[in-house]
Design a protein around this motif. Structure first.
Motif, PDB file in Angstrom:
ATOM      1  N   PRO A  22      -4.340 -11.354   2.953  1.00  0.00           N
ATOM      2  CA  PRO A  22      -4.089 -10.324   1.942  1.00  0.00           C
ATOM      3  C   PRO A  22      -3.385  -9.119   2.544  1.00  0.00           C
ATOM      4  O   PRO A  22      -3.411  -8.917   3.760  1.00  0.00           O
ATOM      5  N   ASN A  23      -2.741  -8.312   1.679  1.00  0.00           N
ATOM      6  CA  ASN A  23      -2.179  -7.062   2.188  1.00  0.00           C
ATOM      7  C   ASN A  23      -3.333  -6.107   2.513  1.00  0.00           C
ATOM      8  O   ASN A  23      -4.497  -6.396   2.270  1.00  0.00           O
ATOM      9  N   TYR A  24      -2.980  -4.949   3.082  1.00  0.00           N
ATOM     10  CA  TYR A  24      -4.028  -4.053   3.575  1.00  0.00           C
ATOM     11  C   TYR A  24      -4.942  -3.546   2.456  1.00  0.00           C
ATOM     12  O   TYR A  24      -6.137  -3.335   2.657  1.00  0.00           O
ATOM     13  N   ALA A  25      -4.388  -3.334   1.262  1.00  0.00           N
ATOM     14  CA  ALA A  25      -5.214  -2.852   0.157  1.00  0.00           C
ATOM     15  C   ALA A  25      -6.274  -3.885  -0.209  1.00  0.00           C
ATOM     16  O   ALA A  25      -7.477  -3.573  -0.310  1.00  0.00           O
ATOM     17  N   TYR A  26      -5.847  -5.145  -0.396  1.00  0.00           N
ATOM     18  CA  TYR A  26      -6.802  -6.198  -0.723  1.00  0.00           C
ATOM     19  C   TYR A  26      -7.792  -6.418   0.422  1.00  0.00           C
ATOM     20  O   TYR A  26      -8.977  -6.695   0.180  1.00  0.00           O
ATOM     21  N   GLU A  27      -7.318  -6.308   1.656  1.00  0.00           N
ATOM     22  CA  GLU A  27      -8.233  -6.468   2.793  1.00  0.00           C
ATOM     23  C   GLU A  27      -9.377  -5.467   2.705  1.00  0.00           C
ATOM     24  O   GLU A  27     -10.551  -5.826   2.869  1.00  0.00           O
ATOM     25  N   PHE A  70       4.995   0.235   1.809  1.00  0.00           N
ATOM     26  CA  PHE A  70       5.172   1.174   0.703  1.00  0.00           C
ATOM     27  C   PHE A  70       3.879   1.322  -0.078  1.00  0.00           C
ATOM     28  O   PHE A  70       3.593   0.595  -1.018  1.00  0.00           O
ATOM     29  N   ARG A  71       3.107   2.295   0.367  1.00  0.00           N
ATOM     30  CA  ARG A  71       1.874   2.651  -0.310  1.00  0.00           C
ATOM     31  C   ARG A  71       1.964   4.112  -0.719  1.00  0.00           C
ATOM     32  O   ARG A  71       3.019   4.742  -0.608  1.00  0.00           O
ATOM     33  N   ARG A 123      -2.697  12.104   5.732  1.00  0.00           N
ATOM     34  CA  ARG A 123      -4.101  11.763   5.459  1.00  0.00           C
ATOM     35  C   ARG A 123      -4.233  10.344   4.913  1.00  0.00           C
ATOM     36  O   ARG A 123      -5.216   9.651   5.187  1.00  0.00           O
ATOM     37  N   LEU A 124      -3.253   9.905   4.136  1.00  0.00           N
ATOM     38  CA  LEU A 124      -3.341   8.614   3.470  1.00  0.00           C
ATOM     39  C   LEU A 124      -2.841   7.458   4.315  1.00  0.00           C
ATOM     40  O   LEU A 124      -3.130   6.301   4.019  1.00  0.00           O
TER      41      LEU A 124
END
Length: 459
Positions: A57-62, A340-341, A371-372
């Motif tokens: 998964p991408n980092y968000a789903y991880e 791209f987040r 921060r993000l």
């Protein structure tokens, strides 16, 4: 070894239990909201994971999955290591047979120099070894200079080698920046186009993958040139990718090429060209169904308009970018857009306000970007902090600028990017006359002067 056949993810399927795919997707979305993530999970996505189509998964789903199943890691959830699937080549062609032997690009530790990337050869044999040699991925001897015979048959092994080169370059660029990679990455690019020019693909799907892989490789090498200050080389590589996209009828590759060309034009003082390229990219991207891609291209347009001093046009483009970004991720998002987040959106908006001379507003967005930012993207973290240092210096916040500048220097042993060093040098130039009498600023300036000494590697 990377297989070309999807292997069902039985571990993930067991975690779903008696819930339907739709019910499980809803639970994923709820968990995402609990930790402030935004994922467009639906039953189709769950099906793709369970079928093995999505191998990592991408980092968000991880983050969401690890929140849902405390104590588990990606391997426990049935996923492959990220390094093995980074980039476009992670999607095999449907029904493609596995290669006789798959090339393995050996990575050292994360602190290895980028110069090792193409020296650490594809250690294998048979047809795949020939493919690696033809891409210039060996080190020394005749293999490194091998040319592709006329009318050579091009199959899965050769195309996979091209795709693996793209993935490897992107992975190391995310960590370390472009300076040490650029010269070494140019050789596999040349070999990839030799395959196109003189090879004979065994079938149409192979030819399409070869063109797409070569075009993405041209963009990746172009970005390394861009990041290391070789702007003419970058422009040439992006034009090469665009020509490949047009010849192959590949709108996704075309949109990517225009996106990078717009960014380069902005960085080299050609804002009107930046706007035109971004608009062309948006036209290519609209049929693809990826709001995030349209958001990024709108941000490229905003950057160009800011460079023209067109505040109204910039704000309109930013508004379109936020609207498209707010629609969330999609299965149609290109894999090269993993960077791209929200942090990148904030960074690109900061650059717009900086170009318009609104330093305080730029600094607010740059602070939020730092921060993000996901720490996996070391190069981007250094870039965001360099932008913040510059904006703070121009806004007159000298001590905060100096403190942020120290944090950029902390990363320069890991990141080789002429672009970042140039931004930091510009900030130091602004701070120098303003920082007299400030011990904090003087400490930063002294440390920056030490870090600016030429690299022993000469790259």
């Amino acid at each position: 070894m990377v297989s070309t056949r999807a292997v069902p993810n039985l571990a993930f399927r067991r975690l779903r239990g008696q819930r339907s795919a739709g019910e499980f997707a809803a639970a994923v979305r709820r968990s995402a909201r609990e930790i402030g993530e935004q994922v467009a999970c639906d039953a189709r996505y769950i099906g793709r994971v369970e079928s093995g189509e999505i191998r990592c998964p991408n980092y968000a789903y991880e983050r969401v999955f690890l929140h849902m199943f405390p104590g588990a890691n990606l391997a426990d959830l049935g996923f492959s290591p990220r390094e093995s699937v980074r980039g476009r080549g992670a999607r095999p062609a449907a029904g493609a047979p596995p290669p006789p032997t798959s090339p393995l690009l050996v990575l050292g530790s994360e602190t290895d120099e980028e110069s090792d990337v193409l020296r650490r050869a594809f250690m294998t044999s048979g047809t795949t070894a020939v493919a690696a040699a033809s891409l210039g991925l060996g080190f020394g001897g005749p293999a490194a200079a091998a040319s592709v015979p006329v009318q050579r048959r091009v199959g899965e092994a050769e195309v996979s080698a091209v795709e693996k080169a793209v993935r490897q370059i992107r992975l190391l660029d995310d960590r370390h920046g472009g300076d040490g990679l650029y010269r070494r990455a140019s050789q596999p690019l040349r070999r990839a186009y030799e395959l196109i020019d003189s090879g004979t693909p065994t079938r149409r799907s192979t030819a399409d993958r070869l063109h797409a892989g070569a075009g993405e490789l041209a963009i990746s090498v172009g970005w390394l040139a861009h990041d290391s200050g070789r702007f003419d080389d970058a422009r040439s590589h992006y034009a090469e990718a665009l020509a490949t996209a047009r010849l192959a009828g590949d709108p996704a590759l075309e949109a990517h090429a225009f996106c990078n060309a717009s960014f380069l034009a902005r960085d080299t003082g050609r804002p009107r060209e930046s706007v035109r390229a971004a608009e062309a990219g948006q036209r290519a991207a609209r049929p693809l169904g990826s709001p995030r891609l349209l958001a990024l291209l709108a941000l490229r347009e905003a950057g160009g308009r800011a460079g023209l001093g067109d505040r109204t046009g910039c704000e309109q483009a930013l508004g379109r970018a936020h609207t498209a970004f707010g629609k969330g991720p999609s299965a149609a998002d290109p894999e090269w857009m993993t960077f791209f987040r929200e942090a990148e959106l904030e960074m690109l908006e900061a650059q717009c306000w900086s170009a318009l001379g609104d330093w305080s507003r730029a600094a607010r967005h740059a602070r939020r970007a730092t921060r993000l930012q996901d720490p996996h993207f070391t190069r981007n973290l250094a870039l965001y902090r360099a932008e913040l240092t510059w904006d703070l210096a121009r806004a007159g916040l000298m001590e905060e600028a100096a403190a942020t500048g120290h944090r950029v220097i902390d990363l320069l042993d890991q990141v080789q990017s002429s672009r970042i060093r140039s931004m930091l040098a510009d900030a130091a130039t602004v701070l120098r006359p303003r920082g007299r009498g400030s011990v904090d600023v003087k400490d930063f300036l002294d440390r920056h002067a030490m870090s600016a000494r030429p690299s022993p590697s000469g790259v």
